[in-house]
Design an enzyme around this catalytic site. Structure first.
Site, PDB file in Angstrom:
ATOM      1  N   GLU A 239       2.483  -0.683   4.598  1.00 32.99           N
ATOM      2  CA  GLU A 239       2.147   0.679   4.171  1.00 32.99           C
ATOM      3  C   GLU A 239       3.446   1.418   3.865  1.00 32.99           C
ATOM      4  O   GLU A 239       4.320   1.539   4.725  1.00 32.99           O
ATOM      5  CB  GLU A 239       1.396   1.429   5.278  1.00 32.99           C
TER       6      GLU A 239
ATOM      7  N   ASP B 185      -3.524   2.346  -4.782  1.00 25.36           N
ATOM      8  CA  ASP B 185      -2.184   2.255  -4.204  1.00 25.36           C
ATOM      9  C   ASP B 185      -1.556   0.869  -4.367  1.00 25.36           C
ATOM     10  O   ASP B 185      -2.285  -0.110  -4.495  1.00 25.36           O
ATOM     11  CB  ASP B 185      -2.230   2.657  -2.714  1.00 25.36           C
TER      12      ASP B 185
ATOM     13  N   HIS C 238       0.846  -1.193   0.000  1.00 27.01           N
ATOM     14  CA  HIS C 238       0.000   0.000   0.000  1.00 27.01           C
ATOM     15  C   HIS C 238       0.879   1.239   0.000  1.00 27.01           C
ATOM     16  O   HIS C 238       2.047   1.173   0.339  1.00 27.01           O
ATOM     17  CB  HIS C 238      -0.812   0.082   1.305  1.00 27.01           C
TER      18      HIS C 238
HETATM   19 ZN   LIG Z   1      -4.054   0.539   0.626  1.00 23.94          ZN
END
Ligand SMILES: [Zn+2]
Length: 254
Positions: free
Chosen positions: A99, A151, A34
């Site tokens: 992330e 993303d 992400h």
């Molecule tokens: Zn995401």
């Protein structure tokens, strides 16, 4: 949470309360990447650790390459949301989520710094090795939720990750040649395209109608595997790149 991180690469803890039991008893067999999509790293970390936000990820990789672990790998982090890949809908229960700090499309979508990508590569290599995650199950959030998510976006260098042995990636075919297929069309070629996308893993009904769902899956595919041109229009390059990837799968029914 123990005072140690789960990874063998340098990282520190930044515990989030947002996690639960993994459901279904299967092993961890997916890795989902992400970007944070928020203005600053700190804003993103605060959100990922805020119980009211009900989101989290196992790891956060900052622009400077620092790695923070927010959720133990044994626990189910809340990063995938409503999503699908190859028949699986509870992706949080079988994946690890990373992330990558980047402001994303809502701001100016900056390039990912080299030092950050190096850290992502090292962390991913460590995770896929320990959990024996197959290359074709290292995916973008946009792959598993093409109708909601973009993303980590087409600037993420999947080729560099693959050079480190992580993820399935082939050199994309050059763009700008032949056969175009796009939203609104229908027929056997659309069916064939939909079948290929479904076999690869995208949520896709084989209807023969090139509808918005099909376009979004094509865009997600391009964003990850043919990032030079992300337009949802199927050209020869899109088809050939998809073919090459499918031929790398060990068994089309696996
Ligand atoms: Zn995401």
């Amino acid at each position: 949470m123990s005072a140690k991180t789960d990874t063998g690469v340098p990282a520190r803890l930044r515990p989030s309360p947002n996690h639960g039991e993994r459901v279904g008893g299967g092993s961890i067999d997916m890795l989902i990447l992400h970007y944070t999509g928020m203005e600053t790293a700190e804003a993103a970390l605060q959100r990922l650790c805020d119980p009211r936000a009900e989101v989290s990820a196992h790891y956060v990789v900052e622009e400077g390459g620092s790695i923070l672990q927010c959720v133990p790998e044994a626990r189910r982090a809340w990063h995938a949301g409503r999503s699908y890949w190859k028949g699986t809908t509870d992706i949080n229960s079988r994946s690890i989520g990373i992330e990558i700090v980047n402001r994303g499309y809502d701001y100016d979508y900056p390039e990912f710094p080299d030092v950050q990508i190096e850290a992502v590569c090292d962390l991913c290599a460590d995770i896929v090795e320990r959990h024996e995650i197959k290359p074709w199950r290292v995916l973008a959030h946009s792959d598993i939720a093409p109708d909601r998510k973009l993303d980590p976006g087409e600037k993420f260098p999947w080729g560099r990750l693959a050079a480190k042995g992580v993820g399935l990636y082939v050199e994309p075919e050059v763009t700008g040649r032949g056969i175009f297929m796009q939203e609104g069309e229908s027929g056997q070629p659309v069916e064939a395209l939909q079948s290929m996308l479904a076999i690869f893993g995208y949520r896709m009904e084989v209807t023969g109608q090139f509808d918005a769902t099909t376009r979004l899956a094509v865009e997600a595919f391009q964003r990850h595997y043919r990032p030079e041109q992300v337009d949802g229009i199927v050209d020869q390059s899109t088809i050939e790149t998809l073919h090459k990837l499918l031929s790398k799968l060990p068994d089309l029914n696996a």
